[in-house]
Design an enzyme around this catalytic site. Sequence first.
Site, PDB file in Angstrom:
ATOM      1  N   ASN A 140       3.098  42.154  26.708  1.00 30.39           N
ATOM      2  CA  ASN A 140       3.164  43.614  26.825  1.00 30.39           C
ATOM      3  C   ASN A 140       3.600  44.299  25.530  1.00 30.39           C
ATOM      4  OD1 ASN A 140       5.757  42.452  27.303  1.00 30.39           O
ATOM      5  ND2 ASN A 140       6.463  44.391  28.164  1.00 30.39           N
TER       6      ASN A 140
ATOM      7  N   LYS B 105       5.946  31.113  19.516  1.00 28.05           N
ATOM      8  CA  LYS B 105       4.876  30.901  20.483  1.00 28.05           C
ATOM      9  C   LYS B 105       4.437  32.285  20.971  1.00 28.05           C
ATOM     10  CE  LYS B 105       3.469  30.625  24.183  1.00 28.05           C
ATOM     11  NZ  LYS B 105       2.257  31.289  24.799  1.00 28.05           N
TER      12      LYS B 105
ATOM     13  N   SER C 114      -0.204  34.261  25.614  1.00 31.28           N
ATOM     14  CA  SER C 114      -1.527  33.679  25.838  1.00 31.28           C
ATOM     15  C   SER C 114      -2.621  34.734  25.805  1.00 31.28           C
ATOM     16  CB  SER C 114      -1.560  32.925  27.176  1.00 31.28           C
ATOM     17  OG  SER C 114      -0.643  31.851  27.149  1.00 31.28           O
TER      18      SER C 114
ATOM     19  N   GLY D  33      10.284  37.376  28.926  1.00 30.00           N
ATOM     20  CA  GLY D  33       9.206  37.182  29.878  1.00 30.00           C
ATOM     21  C   GLY D  33       9.707  37.314  31.295  1.00 30.00           C
ATOM     22  N   GLY D  34       8.953  36.764  32.245  1.00 28.92           N
ATOM     23  CA  GLY D  34       9.311  36.852  33.650  1.00 28.92           C
ATOM     24  C   GLY D  34      10.497  35.969  33.994  1.00 28.92           C
TER      25      GLY D  34
ATOM     26  N   GLY E 150       9.681  32.211  34.791  1.00 25.36           N
ATOM     27  CA  GLY E 150       9.431  31.441  33.576  1.00 25.36           C
ATOM     28  C   GLY E 150      10.694  31.191  32.780  1.00 25.36           C
TER      29      GLY E 150
ATOM     30  N   GLU F   1      15.658  37.436  27.922  1.00 24.26           N
ATOM     31  CA  GLU F   1      15.447  38.827  28.352  1.00 24.26           C
ATOM     32  C   GLU F   1      14.323  38.780  29.365  1.00 24.26           C
ATOM     33  OE1 GLU F   1      13.574  41.979  29.020  1.00 24.26           O
ATOM     34  OE2 GLU F   1      13.121  42.133  26.870  1.00 24.26           O
TER      35      GLU F   1
ATOM     36  N   CYS G 183       9.344  46.119  30.311  1.00 26.85           N
ATOM     37  CA  CYS G 183      10.341  45.407  31.114  1.00 26.85           C
ATOM     38  C   CYS G 183      11.386  46.347  31.691  1.00 26.85           C
ATOM     39  CB  CYS G 183      10.998  44.313  30.282  1.00 26.85           C
ATOM     40  SG  CYS G 183      11.718  44.902  28.730  1.00 26.85           S
TER      41      CYS G 183
END
Length: 491
Positions: free
Chosen positions: A151, A174, A177, A226-227, A230, A248, A282
């Site tokens: 995002n 990283k 994706s 991220g989520g 995850g 975060e 977020c």
Amino acid sequence: MPEPIIINNWINNKEVTAEKYNDCYDPGKFDEIVSKVAQGTEADIEAACEAAHAAQPAWEALPLSERKAYAEKLLQITQESMADLVDLEVRDCGHERRTAEVDFGIAMGSWQYYLSVIDKFMESEVIEDETSWTRIDKVAKGVCAGIVPWNMPICLTMSKLPLALLTGNTFILKPPSTGPAALTELMKRYAQALPDGVLNVVNGSGSRLGKALAANPYVRKIGFTGGTAGGIALNVECAQELKATTMELGGNDAAIVLADADPAKVVPEMLHGCLDRSGQICFAIKRIYVPKDRIDEYFEIFKEVVGQLKTGYGMNPDAYYGPLNNKNQYDFVNGLIEESKNDPNVDIVEVGGKSDPELWDKGYYIMPHIAKAHHCANDVSVVTQEQFGPIIPLIPYETEEQAIELANDSEFGLCSSVWGADTDHAAEVATQIRAGQTFVNGHSLFALDFGVPFGGFKQSGLGREFTGDLSLSAYIDWHAVRILKTSEVDK
């Protein structure tokens, strides 16, 4: 139609090809492939870790003034890269052009902020008393890694990379994706301005490569955005190696509108916090609590104000909101909307216009929706779940105590806000909300400031970013050198 960009991995200042490449499409134009992205493997992670490990001692040994000089160069590269990478980020991630420009502004602001505080932070502390002399030094952890989402990839990389490099660590990134092209291209330009191995980039599957980073003994710290699911999975992997993390994670951020607030003023000011990037932020406002006797008034004003705005392709200046980033998110948000339409406890309406109607079936476009709950409870899916899309839920409350209870009734606690004419009273209400940051009469990227801790309570994460000592401390260890003035024999 522009030709797709080939995005390779970047390890030890060399471009590294892959056996497999994934096509990444423009979220607003499915018929355009933006990039073909190399899918890295565990072997690529191992090579990146070895390169970063080999480069780290010399990088840390540089005087801080020299590491700062490199950082100044990266700041300059960021500014120069806006000329071509802003438009690439729009096509890559589905942003509105104005929000892509904001990302680069935040990136430059991060370099500037950490350049301004790093000297004082890295100073050694000296303690002396009758029995001893002690110097406490701050030393780099070694190799650090960052994993960022789709995002706001450039912005969120800058909550990690400047801190790691300035404190003497080397880094492995990283990228997401989906939407990795602009970020990877910027990192390639960074890496070419740095000594070999200091910055490495490996694209590919987040779960697969994240697990490889967590398992590699050279990596001593991972910063993840991220989520929540995850983040928990990665944290479990890191715990096997006692690896430090900053997390975060998700947010279901609440806004409380007090009885003395002026809706004609409050509603337009809330829109950046609700709908920028089509709600894919977020800490975006994801549930709004309003006095029960005024909920119909707020419902109508939101419909009127949002109804004047258009959704469309991010490069179109008439489009205030762009598409969602990917099919999974598109399907999830559409599912919430359909579920709300069938829920007798919710009224939900679609508002706004289309700036590019001919593209509507060729992109992940969703019009803004305003939802109104019928009773004072968090018992509808559009409220209990983090939408991460262009939905504004309104929930009534009867007392301020109930509003606070409802705002805190969540497993998340990233950010929040309180809106009212009496700012002292609004601030008092704000102190009772369990979240990492609570704004008064604001709630958007423009309400954030460097130096103010950013992070969450509960399932919204671990640690804090975008601030000074608290964030930088996550990238160093403390080494105490103590000289005893008297020996044990003398006692």
